[in-house]
Design a protein around this motif. Structure first.
Motif, PDB file in Angstrom:
ATOM      1  N   SER A 109      -9.925   7.266  -7.812  1.00 13.29           N
ATOM      2  CA  SER A 109     -10.016   8.511  -7.058  1.00 13.29           C
ATOM      3  C   SER A 109     -11.436   8.722  -6.539  1.00 13.29           C
ATOM      4  CB  SER A 109      -9.617   9.675  -7.958  1.00 13.29           C
ATOM      5  OG  SER A 109      -9.944  10.899  -7.352  1.00 13.29           O
ATOM      6  N   TYR A 110     -11.545   9.182  -5.295  1.00 15.45           N
ATOM      7  CA  TYR A 110     -12.856   9.474  -4.709  1.00 15.45           C
ATOM      8  C   TYR A 110     -13.607  10.535  -5.515  1.00 15.45           C
ATOM      9  CZ  TYR A 110     -11.751   6.789  -0.547  1.00 15.45           C
ATOM     10  OH  TYR A 110     -11.445   5.772   0.316  1.00 15.45           O
ATOM     11  N   SER A 111     -12.895  11.412  -6.184  1.00 17.07           N
ATOM     12  CA  SER A 111     -13.562  12.479  -6.940  1.00 17.07           C
ATOM     13  C   SER A 111     -14.424  11.927  -8.071  1.00 17.07           C
ATOM     14  CB  SER A 111     -12.528  13.452  -7.494  1.00 17.07           C
ATOM     15  OG  SER A 111     -11.713  12.822  -8.453  1.00 17.07           O
ATOM     16  N   ARG A 112     -14.136  10.730  -8.536  1.00 16.98           N
ATOM     17  CA  ARG A 112     -14.960  10.123  -9.583  1.00 16.98           C
ATOM     18  C   ARG A 112     -16.342   9.725  -9.070  1.00 16.98           C
ATOM     19  NH1 ARG A 112     -12.729   7.737 -14.444  1.00 16.98           N
ATOM     20  NH2 ARG A 112     -10.687   8.635 -14.724  1.00 16.98           N
TER      21      ARG A 112
END
Length: 119
Positions: free
Chosen positions: A93-96
């Motif tokens: 996930s990009y949020s990581r």
């Protein structure tokens, strides 16, 4: 160049494979070993059916054509054993990868090295 210098022990290793196959976890592996410049040996079990797109992720295994699943390395009279427990090919996930909006600073590699020597 720092990465290569720090890992020069593993540069241009020549692995010699053994006949047969070995089961390590859920992986069908081949066994291979290489002699380090120190005279010590690194032994690796790798799965040739799992082909990586980037073999430069670790200089020690650049010569293997498959995924290293387990390896043993002798250093200073101790034998270290590393094993792959699980692997996921799901996208991350990009949020990581989002940076915090405050409370951090960007440092160069040289600054980090200097800070490590001071502590």
């Amino acid at each position: 160049s720092d990465w290569v210098g720090h890992n020069r022990t593993f540069h241009d290793l020549v692995f010699n494979s053994e006949a047969g196959s070995f089961t390590t976890g859920n992986y069908n592996c081949k066994k291979s070993s290489a002699r380090l410049p120190s005279g010590n040996t690194v032994t690796v079990f790798y799965d040739p059916s799992l082909i990586l797109s980037n073999y430069d992720y670790h200089l020690a295994f650049a010569g293997l054509k498959g995924l290293p699943v387990s390896f043993e390395l002798e250093q200073n009279g101790l034998i270290y054993k590393y094993e792959l427990l699980s692997m996921s090919s799901d996208p991350v996930s990009y949020s990581r990868f989002q940076l915090p909006s405050k409370g951090y600073r960007t440092m160069t590699y040289e600054e980090l090295k200097k800070m490590g020597k001071e502590n």
